[in-house]
Design an enzyme around this catalytic site. Structure first.
Site, PDB file in Angstrom:
ATOM      1  N   LYS A 158       0.682  -1.153   0.285  1.00  0.00           N
ATOM      2  CA  LYS A 158       0.488   0.316   0.348  1.00  0.00           C
ATOM      3  C   LYS A 158       0.855   1.528  -0.263  1.00  0.00           C
ATOM      4  O   LYS A 158       0.631   2.513  -1.121  1.00  0.00           O
ATOM      5  CB  LYS A 158      -1.240   0.094   1.170  1.00  0.00           C
ATOM      6  CG  LYS A 158      -1.863  -1.090   0.859  1.00  0.00           C
ATOM      7  CD  LYS A 158      -2.635  -0.781   2.448  1.00  0.00           C
ATOM      8  CE  LYS A 158      -3.844  -2.425   2.183  1.00  0.00           C
ATOM      9  NZ  LYS A 158      -5.191  -2.747   3.169  1.00  0.00           N
ATOM     10  N   GLN A 163      -4.888  -1.006   9.502  1.00  0.00           N
ATOM     11  CA  GLN A 163      -4.987  -2.083   9.222  1.00  0.00           C
ATOM     12  C   GLN A 163      -5.609  -3.720  10.132  1.00  0.00           C
ATOM     13  O   GLN A 163      -5.332  -3.390  10.856  1.00  0.00           O
ATOM     14  CB  GLN A 163      -3.029  -3.224   8.873  1.00  0.00           C
ATOM     15  CG  GLN A 163      -3.410  -3.660   8.437  1.00  0.00           C
ATOM     16  CD  GLN A 163      -3.993  -4.635   6.536  1.00  0.00           C
ATOM     17  OE1 GLN A 163      -3.465  -3.081   5.851  1.00  0.00           O
ATOM     18  NE2 GLN A 163      -3.697  -5.398   6.117  1.00  0.00           N
ATOM     19  N   ASP A 197     -11.113   2.831   3.725  1.00  0.00           N
ATOM     20  CA  ASP A 197     -11.541   1.265   3.707  1.00  0.00           C
ATOM     21  C   ASP A 197     -13.019   1.268   3.344  1.00  0.00           C
ATOM     22  O   ASP A 197     -13.286   0.104   3.225  1.00  0.00           O
ATOM     23  CB  ASP A 197     -11.109   0.838   4.581  1.00  0.00           C
ATOM     24  CG  ASP A 197     -10.174  -0.239   4.625  1.00  0.00           C
ATOM     25  OD1 ASP A 197      -9.754  -0.341   3.608  1.00  0.00           O
ATOM     26  OD2 ASP A 197      -8.981  -0.206   5.774  1.00  0.00           O
TER      27      ASP A 197
HETATM   28  N1  GUN Z   1      -7.315  -6.434   6.197  1.00  0.00           N
HETATM   29  C1  GUN Z   1      -7.342  -7.441   4.878  1.00  0.00           C
HETATM   30  N2  GUN Z   1      -8.192  -6.968   4.282  1.00  0.00           N
HETATM   31  C2  GUN Z   1      -8.346  -5.844   4.775  1.00  0.00           C
HETATM   32  C3  GUN Z   1      -8.637  -4.088   4.331  1.00  0.00           C
HETATM   33  O1  GUN Z   1      -8.757  -4.244   2.749  1.00  0.00           O
HETATM   34  N3  GUN Z   1      -8.338  -3.308   4.889  1.00  0.00           N
HETATM   35  C4  GUN Z   1      -7.607  -2.907   5.930  1.00  0.00           C
HETATM   36  N4  GUN Z   1      -7.956  -1.764   5.892  1.00  0.00           N
HETATM   37  N5  GUN Z   1      -7.255  -3.900   6.880  1.00  0.00           N
HETATM   38  C5  GUN Z   1      -7.756  -5.639   5.862  1.00  0.00           C
END
Ligand code: GUN
Length: 311
Positions: A53, A97, A120
């Site tokens: 990311k 996350q 998100d």
């Molecule tokens: N953990 C697994 N997938 C995701 C996601 O799309 N966003 C976030 N913040 N954590 C995750």
């Protein structure tokens, strides 16, 4: 006939290029969108995702920063960090996350993120906007699935869509997006009766269960579009044989590494489906591309810049 492979890397690259162009236009107007990623502790999978990311943010020209509180962080400490990021004007997007360690109240933390910066799309306000078809921020993986379908010219309206998995992150928002696009949608889960039979009704089948190769040929109507959201490591020889027997390329990789990646869909489904996303290289790259798109979108919405491109 073997299925058409829906190339997620190619579609994600298109979207990243659109986002980068959007960032450039904003930069010309003196605005640089900023994304803050919060990574708690040292979950190996989360570390890999977050690295991707941050790298992608830099590539498209976003200001990006990573906050790494220790595994022992308390809910209150995280809430203070979120409050600070909410307050800072140069931060347009905040991503926490998941999963968070067990002592942290994840729901409270996600609720604390300013909905306007919630790239998100996990805040209940954005969930509500999605379900009532108002403009808002949409979760990245589901948004990416829709981009794959649309950019591959797969008909959605009036089609039977079946989503296997009811998570807040993937299953539920994907179902909502498909409903909003006029599909007839069924959500399946561990208590669904006759799962193969329900899945066989699908023109579009989305597998988001987290179980290696669970969707086998008998779950799939010939010609259906299959979207595989799973990312599972296969480490045992028995499991490898069930999934990849006779596949020399995979055999070589498995021998070399001791593991190989497989989705929730059995590789043989490619013999029945009309179109299918591969693993890796299908849905995965779209999740990050849509995060970039959401960060730019959040910046435009917050700063009153019109949304003139698709990014
Ligand atoms: N953990 C697994 N997938 C995701 C996601 O799309 N966003 C976030 N913040 N954590 C995750």
């Amino acid at each position: 006939m073997a299925a058409t492979i829906l190339d997620g890397n190619k579609i994600a690259a298109e979207i990243r290029a659109e986002v980068a162009a959007g960032v450039k236009t904003m930069a010309a107007a003196g605005v640089r969108p900023g994304l803050a990623v919060v990574l708690v502790g040292h979950n190996p999978a989360s570390e890999i995702y977050v690295r991707g990311k941050v790298k992608s943010s830099e590539e498209v020209g976003l200001h990006s920063e990573k906050h790494t509180p220790p595994e022992s962080v308390s809910t209150d400490e995280l809430l203070r960090l979120i409050a600070d990021l909410n307050r800072r004007d140069e931060i347009d997007g905040i991503l926490v996350q998941l999963p968070l360690p067990p002592q942290v109240d994840s729901k409270r933390v996600l609720l604390a993120v300013d909905p306007a910066k919630d790239v998100d799309g996990f805040h209940p306000m954005n969930v509500g906007f999605l379900s009532t078809q108002r403009p808002g921020l949409v979760p990245c993986t589901p948004a990416g699935i829709m981009e794959i379908l649309k950019r591959s010219h797969i008909l959605i309206a009036g089609q039977e869509a079946v989503v296997v998995g009811r998570s807040d992150i993937v299953g539920k928002p994907t179902a909502m997006l498909l409903i909003n696009a006029n599909a007839t949608v069924t959500i399946c889960h561990s208590k669904t009766r006759d799962l193969p039979g329900v899945c066989r009704r699908a023109d579009i089948l989305v597998a988001a269960i987290g179980r290696a190769g669970m969707i086998t040929r008998d779950f799939v109507k010939p010609g259906a579009t299959v979207i595989d959201v799973g990312m599972n490591q296969v480490t045992t020889r028995t499991e490898f044989e069930r999934l990849f027997a006779g596949n020399a390329k995979r055999e070589e990789a498995f021998r070399a590494k001791g593991s190989t990646l497989v989705g929730d869909v059995h590789p043989q489904v490619a013999m029945v489906a009309g179109a299918i996303t591969p693993v890796p290289g299908g849905v995965g790259p779209l999740t990050i591309a849509m995060l970039m798109a959401n960060a730019v979108r959040a910046a435009r919405l917050r700063r009153g810049v019109p949304e003139f491109s698709k990014a």
